[in-house]
Design a protein around this motif. Structure first.
Motif, short mmCIF file in Angstrom:
data_model
loop_
_atom_site.label_atom_id
_atom_site.label_comp_id
_atom_site.label_asym_id
_atom_site.label_seq_id
_atom_site.Cartn_x
_atom_site.Cartn_y
_atom_site.Cartn_z
N PHE A 75 0.84 -1.20 0.00
CA PHE A 75 0.00 0.00 0.00
C PHE A 75 0.88 1.25 0.00
CE2 PHE A 75 -2.13 3.35 2.48
CZ PHE A 75 -3.18 3.62 1.62
N GLY A 76 1.88 1.29 0.87
CA GLY A 76 2.80 2.43 0.91
C GLY A 76 3.52 2.61 -0.41
N ILE A 123 3.37 5.86 -3.11
CA ILE A 123 4.58 6.53 -3.62
C ILE A 123 4.57 6.52 -5.15
CG2 ILE A 123 7.09 6.37 -3.80
CD1 ILE A 123 7.01 5.35 -0.85
N VAL A 124 4.27 5.37 -5.74
CA VAL A 124 4.23 5.26 -7.21
C VAL A 124 3.17 6.19 -7.79
CG1 VAL A 124 3.66 3.70 -9.12
CG2 VAL A 124 5.20 2.94 -7.32
N PHE A 171 1.37 10.09 -11.40
CA PHE A 171 -0.01 10.41 -11.80
C PHE A 171 -0.06 11.42 -12.94
CE2 PHE A 171 0.57 14.04 -9.09
CZ PHE A 171 -0.33 14.99 -9.53
N ARG A 172 0.95 12.26 -13.11
CA ARG A 172 0.95 13.25 -14.19
C ARG A 172 1.55 12.71 -15.49
NH1 ARG A 172 -1.70 17.71 -14.25
NH2 ARG A 172 -0.03 18.80 -15.27
N SER A 205 -7.95 14.37 -10.05
CA SER A 205 -8.00 12.90 -10.07
C SER A 205 -7.17 12.33 -8.92
CB SER A 205 -7.53 12.34 -11.42
OG SER A 205 -6.20 12.70 -11.69
N LEU A 206 -6.05 12.98 -8.61
CA LEU A 206 -5.24 12.54 -7.47
C LEU A 206 -6.00 12.74 -6.16
CD1 LEU A 206 -2.48 11.50 -6.45
CD2 LEU A 206 -1.79 13.89 -6.24
N LEU A 207 -6.70 13.85 -6.04
CA LEU A 207 -7.47 14.13 -4.83
C LEU A 207 -8.60 13.11 -4.66
CD1 LEU A 207 -8.03 16.05 -2.43
CD2 LEU A 207 -9.58 17.28 -3.93
#
Length: 185
Positions: free
Chosen positions: A39-40, A44-45, A50-51, A123-125
């Motif tokens: 999960f951690g 991080i990945v 994400f961009r 989308s990250l939020l």
């Protein structure tokens, strides 16, 4: 073949742990620890990538939606879930609507006739909130079979809504590419 070897090694490791402790407590502690590490690592990945633009694959989106539905329904079938079908359906529908919204928060674009997707801060939020709320409920002591089932159906709806929303946008982009190709001299 490589994944088969990894799976066999994990299964052998689980059997060895089970032989040391027949109650399974050691096995489940190790699984919990590995789950926390994974999960951690995934957080991080996600934060680092994400961009980054990725090729959008409707088949992978459909597979993701199918796996989510299958696992959630299997969970519901195999456990004595206290969730009624009505509440499960409502949770899935709310998740579905949120998933459609999530699919609209990603940037879709065409580069050399390849449809790509790039995450945005929105989308990250949405991803972070969908991860944080169940964790928060667990930390606050609301880790019950009812909330687990509720979040499972909400998560299934979220995944299916996001996948179908992105597939719809993919189809629209494919149509745009086809129309553009017809106009070229």
């Amino acid at each position: 073949l490589r994944w088969l070897k990894i799976g066999a090694m994990l299964l052998a490791g689980a059997l060895i742990l089970f032989l040391f402790d027949r109650s399974g407590k050691l096995l489940f502690r190790v699984i919990g620890l590995l789950g926390t590490v994974l999960f951690g690592f995934s957080v991080i990945v996600m934060l680092l990538t994400f961009r980054k633009a990725k090729r959008l694959s409707p088949w992978m989106l459909a597979l993701t939606a199918f796996i989510s539905m299958f696992c959630t329904l299997l969970f519901f079938t195999l456990t004595a879930s206290p969730l009624s079908k009505l509440v499960a359906t409502i949770a899935a529908c709310i998740g579905f609507a949120a998933g459609i919204g999530w699919s609209l928060s990603n940037l879709l674009f065409v580069d050399r006739e390849i449809i790509q997707i790039r995450g945005t801060l929105w989308s990250l939020l949405i991803w972070a909130v969908s991860i944080a709320i169940p964790q928060l409920f667990g930390i606050l002591g609301y880790r019950t079979p009812y909330t687990a089932a509720l979040f499972s159906f909400f998560g299934m709806g979220l995944t299916v809504g996001n996948s179908l929303g992105l597939i719809k946008r993919y189809v629209n982009a494919r149509g745009f590419i086809s129309r553009r190709m017809e106009v070229r001299p």
